[in-house]
Design an enzyme around this catalytic site. Structure first.
Site, PDB file in Angstrom:
ATOM      1  N   ASP A   8      30.685  -8.801 -20.939  1.00  0.00           N
ATOM      2  CA  ASP A   8      30.205  -8.374 -19.621  1.00  0.00           C
ATOM      3  C   ASP A   8      30.370  -9.508 -18.617  1.00  0.00           C
ATOM      4  O   ASP A   8      31.048 -10.516 -18.884  1.00  0.00           O
ATOM      5  CB  ASP A   8      28.768  -7.838 -19.714  1.00  0.00           C
ATOM      6  CG  ASP A   8      27.748  -8.928 -20.033  1.00  0.00           C
ATOM      7  OD1 ASP A   8      28.137 -10.113 -20.158  1.00  0.00           O
ATOM      8  OD2 ASP A   8      26.556  -8.601 -20.163  1.00  0.00           O
ATOM      9  N   CYS A  65      28.192 -11.537 -24.410  1.00  0.00           N
ATOM     10  CA  CYS A  65      27.336 -11.192 -23.266  1.00  0.00           C
ATOM     11  C   CYS A  65      26.419 -12.386 -23.023  1.00  0.00           C
ATOM     12  O   CYS A  65      26.680 -13.479 -23.549  1.00  0.00           O
ATOM     13  CB  CYS A  65      26.576  -9.884 -23.504  1.00  0.00           C
ATOM     14  SG  CYS A  65      25.303  -9.927 -24.780  1.00  0.00           S
ATOM     15  N   THR A  67      23.311 -13.136 -23.992  1.00  0.00           N
ATOM     16  CA  THR A  67      22.627 -13.623 -25.194  1.00  0.00           C
ATOM     17  C   THR A  67      23.389 -13.344 -26.481  1.00  0.00           C
ATOM     18  O   THR A  67      23.039 -13.894 -27.532  1.00  0.00           O
ATOM     19  CB  THR A  67      21.263 -12.929 -25.338  1.00  0.00           C
ATOM     20  OG1 THR A  67      21.505 -11.509 -25.409  1.00  0.00           O
ATOM     21  CG2 THR A  67      20.350 -13.237 -24.164  1.00  0.00           C
ATOM     22  N   HIS A  98      29.124 -13.803 -46.252  1.00  0.00           N
ATOM     23  CA  HIS A  98      28.061 -13.023 -46.899  1.00  0.00           C
ATOM     24  C   HIS A  98      27.934 -11.604 -46.367  1.00  0.00           C
ATOM     25  O   HIS A  98      27.581 -10.690 -47.116  1.00  0.00           O
ATOM     26  CB  HIS A  98      26.706 -13.724 -46.743  1.00  0.00           C
ATOM     27  CG  HIS A  98      26.582 -14.978 -47.558  1.00  0.00           C
ATOM     28  ND1 HIS A  98      25.376 -15.584 -47.808  1.00  0.00           N
ATOM     29  CD2 HIS A  98      27.523 -15.739 -48.178  1.00  0.00           C
ATOM     30  CE1 HIS A  98      25.567 -16.670 -48.557  1.00  0.00           C
ATOM     31  NE2 HIS A  98      26.869 -16.786 -48.776  1.00  0.00           N
ATOM     32  N   HIS A 134      27.347 -10.648 -52.800  1.00  0.00           N
ATOM     33  CA  HIS A 134      27.401 -10.445 -51.345  1.00  0.00           C
ATOM     34  C   HIS A 134      28.047  -9.099 -51.013  1.00  0.00           C
ATOM     35  O   HIS A 134      27.574  -8.368 -50.134  1.00  0.00           O
ATOM     36  CB  HIS A 134      28.159 -11.594 -50.676  1.00  0.00           C
ATOM     37  CG  HIS A 134      27.548 -12.926 -50.984  1.00  0.00           C
ATOM     38  ND1 HIS A 134      26.261 -13.234 -50.617  1.00  0.00           N
ATOM     39  CD2 HIS A 134      28.026 -13.992 -51.671  1.00  0.00           C
ATOM     40  CE1 HIS A 134      25.966 -14.456 -51.041  1.00  0.00           C
ATOM     41  NE2 HIS A 134      27.028 -14.927 -51.688  1.00  0.00           N
TER      42      HIS A 134
END
Ligand code: RB5
Length: 149
Positions: A8, A65, A67, A98, A134
């Site tokens: 964004d 973005c 965060t 993982h 995993h």
């Protein structure tokens, strides 16, 4: 690999740096980039990128973005997507080894430096998916998804 790259408005300074690195590394890019500084709603770009990966049209995705949280929440709504928000190179390596993350998400306002974002993306690209327990756990995640849809 064919990689979809999107973000964004918060990612505007970061996307060109990531794009150059990915193309320099020989990847084919699908860029979902709004014109610089134009406001862009992260759920839209995240869904579009997630659908490219879930459909197999792209092998992997990179989403940025402010965060890294909004794009990952939105991308993870698409079946088959394992989008991981990573703040450092250790998280990025683990997300591949993982969790077999097929999309990496980075917070531009968290890492604050395009070079750091790049090192996170590169750590994820360079890591190898691990099998064994995993892979079994990733299978359990897929089982949750099957029960949900
Ligand atoms: C945009 O201001 C910001 O909310 C967005 O980039 C992101 O951080 C959302 O999770």
């Amino acid at each position: 690999m064919k990689i979809v790259l999107g973000g964004d408005h918060a990612a505007a300074d970061f996307l060109p740096v990531i794009a150059k690195c990915l193309t320099d590394r020989g990847h084919e890019l699908l860029e979902l980039t709004a014109p610089a500084a134009e406001r862009c709603d992260y759920p839209k770009v995240a869904e579009q990128a997630a659908r490219e990966v879930a459909s197999g049209r792209c092998d992997a995705g990179v989403l940025i973005c402010g965060t890294g949280i909004g794009v990952s929440i939105a991308a993870n709504k698409v079946r088959g997507i394992r989008a991981a928000t990573c703040c450092d190179t250790y998280m990025a390596r683990m997300a591949k080894e993982h969790n077999n993350a097929n999309i990496i998400c980075v917070g531009a306002r968290v890492v604050a430096d395009p070079g750091i974002a790049l090192s996170i993306v590169e750590a994820w690209l360079d890591a190898e998916v691990q099998g064994g327990r995993h892979a079994e756990r990733v299978g359990m995640i897929e089982e949750i998804e099957r029960r949900e849809h």
